[in-house]
Design a protein around this motif. Structure first.
Motif, short mmCIF file in Angstrom:
data_model
loop_
_atom_site.label_atom_id
_atom_site.label_comp_id
_atom_site.label_asym_id
_atom_site.label_seq_id
_atom_site.Cartn_x
_atom_site.Cartn_y
_atom_site.Cartn_z
N ASP A 41 0.86 -1.19 0.00
CA ASP A 41 0.00 0.00 0.00
C ASP A 41 0.90 1.24 0.00
O ASP A 41 2.13 1.12 -0.04
CB ASP A 41 -1.00 -0.03 1.17
CG ASP A 41 -0.36 0.10 2.53
OD1 ASP A 41 0.89 0.23 2.62
OD2 ASP A 41 -1.09 0.09 3.54
N ASN A 115 -1.92 11.16 -0.72
CA ASN A 115 -2.37 11.39 -2.09
C ASN A 115 -2.40 12.89 -2.37
O ASN A 115 -3.45 13.52 -2.48
CB ASN A 115 -3.79 10.83 -2.31
CG ASN A 115 -3.87 9.34 -2.14
OD1 ASN A 115 -3.26 8.79 -1.24
ND2 ASN A 115 -4.63 8.68 -2.99
N SER A 130 -3.72 5.99 4.53
CA SER A 130 -4.92 5.36 5.09
C SER A 130 -4.54 4.33 6.17
O SER A 130 -5.35 4.00 7.02
CB SER A 130 -5.74 4.71 3.98
OG SER A 130 -4.93 3.89 3.21
P1 13P Z 1 -3.58 2.89 0.25
O1 13P Z 1 -2.96 3.85 1.20
O2 13P Z 1 -4.53 1.97 0.93
O3 13P Z 1 -2.54 2.19 -0.53
O4 13P Z 1 -4.48 3.70 -0.78
C1 13P Z 1 -3.91 4.54 -1.74
C2 13P Z 1 -4.89 4.98 -2.72
O5 13P Z 1 -4.60 5.63 -3.68
C3 13P Z 1 -6.25 4.60 -2.47
O6 13P Z 1 -7.04 5.02 -3.50
#
Ligand code: 13P
Ligand code: SF4
Length: 319
Positions: A41, A115, A130
């Motif tokens: 992730d 992001n 997340s």
């Molecule tokens: P994660 O942090 O779960 O990898 O999510 C990144 C993401 O772009 C979710 O749309």
């Protein structure tokens, strides 16, 4: 044009020859996850970038993930296979708009989701993903005033769990916002034993229906460690590849997006997978060209990188 086996052979030769490491996000096409040295992730990808001794990092993901790796490893070459691989959520927050928001809220701390662009990170006090957002926010003093952006769904979720009243940026991921609530409720009825797994970027109504809310890695780990056998999955459908691989015999049902249809054999057919078109821009062919020609290189202005690394380091310490 090279055949698939030839592409794989060439990618393997080039990564060895150039001391390159291939990292992929869980939303990448299955063939890219399969060929990557590391799949994770967004937090795991950042951590892996920090510890690699490769000369070149090829980030099969989206642009902000490449930028984060470059900020962490300024002396390495960081490449992404397609420059068009952006992120609607990151695009919803321009640095100049964030600067104005900050100016109008003196005394507030800025917490930004990973992001975001490097320029936004440079205006941020702490970056979160997340995986660690809740853990990090919980470490801040209860009376600390916070501006949180750009994902309002994640922000609302944290507010609801912690009882905080963070001010939220009005941004969202177009993929996670478009899950069909009607279809989710129908799937719940059809598979009453199934656990609903949802990413915190989903709308509140989806998160309220979920049994487990977490990052892609957290959802994968839950599925692996759970005694349950059926899971309804509300996140980008690329994660199903690793879920199926890691949990033989378990059933994963993707929640479809609202009113999406694809053309199969000339017929408009409802599509059950919710895919991020940015993530899906990367292909095996483009990965090969990326390694061969050392394109496309991520550049971050040094004055931006100098500021942007600070909130990333705070995140690493606090998570
Ligand atoms: P994660 O942090 O779960 O990898 O999510 C990144 C993401 O772009 C979710 O749309
Ligand atoms: Fe961005 Fe959404 Fe795609 Fe994740 S799924 S990269 S948040 S557009």
């Amino acid at each position: 044009m090279l055949r698939r086996e030839e592409l794989i052979e060439e990618i393997n030769r080039l990564r060895k020859e150039k001391n390159a490491v291939i990292m992929a996000h869980y939303y990448q096409r299955a063939e890219l996850q399969d060929i990557a040295d590391f799949v994770g992730d967004s937090l795991a990808l950042a951590r892996q970038a920090a510890r690699t001794d490769a000369d070149i990092i090829v980030l099969c993901g989206v642009h902000f993930m490449g930028e984060t790796a470059k900020i962490i490893c300024p002396n390495k070459k960081v490449l992404i296979p397609d420059t068009g691989a952006g992120c609607s959520l990151a695009d919803s927050c321009r640095a100049e708009d964030l600067a104005r928001w900050k100016e109008s809220h003196p005394g507030y701390m800025v917490v930004s989701y990973v992001n975001t662009s490097a320029a936004v990170k440079a205006l941020t006090d702490i970056v979160v993903t997340s995986s660690n957002a809740l853990k990090i926010i919980n470490q801040l003093p209860a009376d600390q005033k916070i501006l949180f952006g750009p994902d309002m769904n994640l922000g609302n979720y944290i507010n609801s769990i912690t009882g905080r009243q963070m001010e939220l940026w009005n941004g969202a991921c177009h993929v996670h916002s478009r899950f069909s609530v009607e279809a989710l409720l129908q799937l719940r009825k059809k598979f009453p034993q199934a656990k609903v797994l949802a990413h915190p970027e989903c709308k509140k109504i989806v998160l309220d229906t979920a049994d487990v809310v977490g990052s892609t890695e957290a959802l994968l780990n839950y599925a692996k460690n759970s005694d349950e056998n059926e899971f309804i999955v509300a996140t980008e459908s690329g994660i199903l590849h690793k879920m199926q691989e890691a949990c033989a015999g378990k059933v994963f049902i993707p929640v479809p997006p609202e009113a999406t249809e694809i053309i199969i054999d000339g017929e408009l057919t409802p599509c059950s997978c919710n895919e991020c078109e940015y993530m899906r821009l990367n292909t095996l062919e483009k990965l090969y060209e990326c390694l061969r020609d050392e394109k496309y290189e991520i550049k971050v202005e040094s004055y931006v990188a100098r500021e942007a690394i600070k909130p990333i380091e705070r995140m690493m310490i606090m998570s």
